[in-house]
Design a protein around this motif. Structure first.
Motif: not given
Lengths: 157, 324
Positions: B280-292, B308-316
């Protein structure tokens, strides 16, 4: 991890911003809608807080306006604005806040010109109106869209 | 604008206790003057030089009378000469009254070259103000263009072009003409948009889209779009024409700003992401939505949100943007 102040307020506000952005076709219109929202709640704020007691009956000079802004800040956010500038531009007062409540942890890309915190413009405009001050308030800079600081311009009529 | 200015200044002109006045630039060059003795100018300039930026209200006692200097804004200083017997407090109050009249007026900066103290300068100021306001009020900016284009029917109006933040403008046939400083097209653009037009056009290279142009210039996207639509009517640049029958894009996607979405972006250290979450995290590039992301990984949305919520403190971070 940055600590978000007042998550309930922010969640409500983010919801409204999402909704407004999905219903409008351009940035100006979205800014205006947020200001309208602010104007509507400005009335509630004026009725429910001690802004009336803490401000002069007759707000006439720019110094009075700046005092009023500080009172509104104290009442709404329990803090002071970073700066209230009355000198640089005649006929307007500039408020800057480098730690604005509305756009905490909001990052917008490619939306320059959008005032995420325009709601405050509306709130202030309506409070000034209740104080019989004719003014237009709009946001000049917004941290959510990449600026370092949030700035509002109060243009006195 | 100049009507208000004239009114404010005429208040001084008809005051018996005012011997003369002068509206000066911040370096002390007289722009509009009335009966202000020339021999006082050097003295006033010296005083302005002395204080430069910090100039507030200042009074100078001269043998001609009492001079009150007061800055109107960053560019202008109002200088008034009062009769010598006038009380200092009254002189200051009178000056402040005039300043108050000037308060609602936005004075444009002085032109680089002008005849000192010329009467026609007021008109010069007015014409600058008209140009400046046509730039500042972005929604109104294209109006002089659309007027001229409606006069000559075969010309295109800015509304004929469909431009959105994701449009990539390309250079048109008259691109280089617009950038050559002695061309008519350049001066026309300069008149409407001042240097803003030039700066935007420099960034039009067929790869930057409008969003990135606006971003790199720290300017509102709408303002860039306005300019480029104007540029398109003049063949300076090329953007898609607005096609009849594509109206549905307007209502469906929320119009020119596109659809507003929030896209997660992970800026932390991927090695700290545990086992299953990495997909999941690998796809978090700021270009895709949660749905995508949910679709791509085949996971339910709540599961994606949980991660996503779990990684907020690690820089999400969640990045808001508009997509077409």
């Amino acid at each position: 991890m940055p600590k978000i102040e007042n998550p309930l307020l922010l969640s409500f506000y983010a919801y409204y911003v999402d909704k407004i952005l999905s219903e409008t076709s351009n940035i100006d219109e979205a800014n205006q809608k947020l200001r309208d929202l602010g104007r509507e709640i400005g009335q509630q704020i004026y009725l429910n807080t001690e802004i009336v007691e803490k401000t002069k009956d007759n707000v006439t000079t720019r110094e009075d306006v700046s005092k009023l802004i500080e009172v509104v800040y104290k009442v709404l956010y329990n803090k002071k604005p970073t700066d209230v500038d009355m000198k640089t531009a005649r006929g307007s007062v500039r408020i800057s806040d480098n730690d604005c409540v509305w756009c905490q942890e909001v990052n917008l890309e490619g939306m320059r010109g959008f005032g995420y915190c325009e709601i405050f413009s509306g709130i202030l405009e309506s409070i000034l109106e209740f104080k019989s001050v004719d003014a237009k308030v709009f946001q000049e800079m917004c941290r959510a869209t990449g600026a370092d600081i949030c700035v509002w311009n109060v243009r006195l009529g | 604008m100049s009507k208000d200015l004239e009114r404010a200044l005429s208040k001084l002109r008809f005051d018996d206790q005012v011997l003369g006045y002068s509206l000066m630039t911040k370096v002390g060059r007289p722009f509009v003057s009335f009966a202000f003795p020339d021999e006082l100018f050097p003295r006033v300039q010296n005083s302005i030089q002395l204080y430069k930026k910090d100039l507030r209200l200042m009074t100078i006692d001269t043998d001609k009378g009492l001079v009150v200097l007061s800055p109107v804004d960053d560019n202008w200083i109002l200088t008034v000469l009062y009769v010598p017997e006038l009380q200092l407090g009254l002189a200051i109050a009178k000056t402040k009254n005039v300043l108050r009249l000037l308060e609602g007026i936005e004075l444009p900066p002085p032109p680089e070259e002008f005849d000192e103290s010329s009467d026609s300068n007021l008109q010069v100021l007015e014409s600058i103000a008209v140009n400046a306001s046509s730039v500042e009020d972005t929604p109104d900016a294209p109006s002089p263009v659309s007027e001229s284009s409606s006069a000559t029917t075969e010309e295109l109006s800015p509304d004929d072009f469909s431009v959105s933040p994701s449009t990539t403008p390309i250079r048109g046939p008259d691109y280089s003409k617009a950038l050559s400083l002695n061309s008519e097209l350049y001066s026309e653009m300069k008149k409407i948009y001042r240097n803003f037009g030039f700066d935007v056009l420099m960034l039009v290279d067929g790869t930057n889209n409008i969003e990135s142009i606006a971003d790199s210039m720290f300017q509102p996207t709408d303002r860039v779009i306005d300019l480029l639509k104007w540029g398109a009517t003049k063949s300076i640049i090329t953007v898609p024409r607005f096609q009849e029958g594509t109206e549905d894009t307007k209502s469906g996607d929320g119009g020119s700003i596109g659809r507003y979405v929030k896209c997660p972006k992970f800026e932390g250290n991927l090695s700290k992401v545990s086992g299953d979450d990495i997909n999941i995290i690998r796809l978090c590039d700021g270009k895709q939505t949660q749905e995508q992301i949910a679709k791509a990984t085949g996971l339910p949305i709540p599961r994606v949100v949980q991660t996503l919520a779990k990684y907020r403190k690690l820089g999400l971070k969640m990045i808001g943007r508009t997509i077409k």
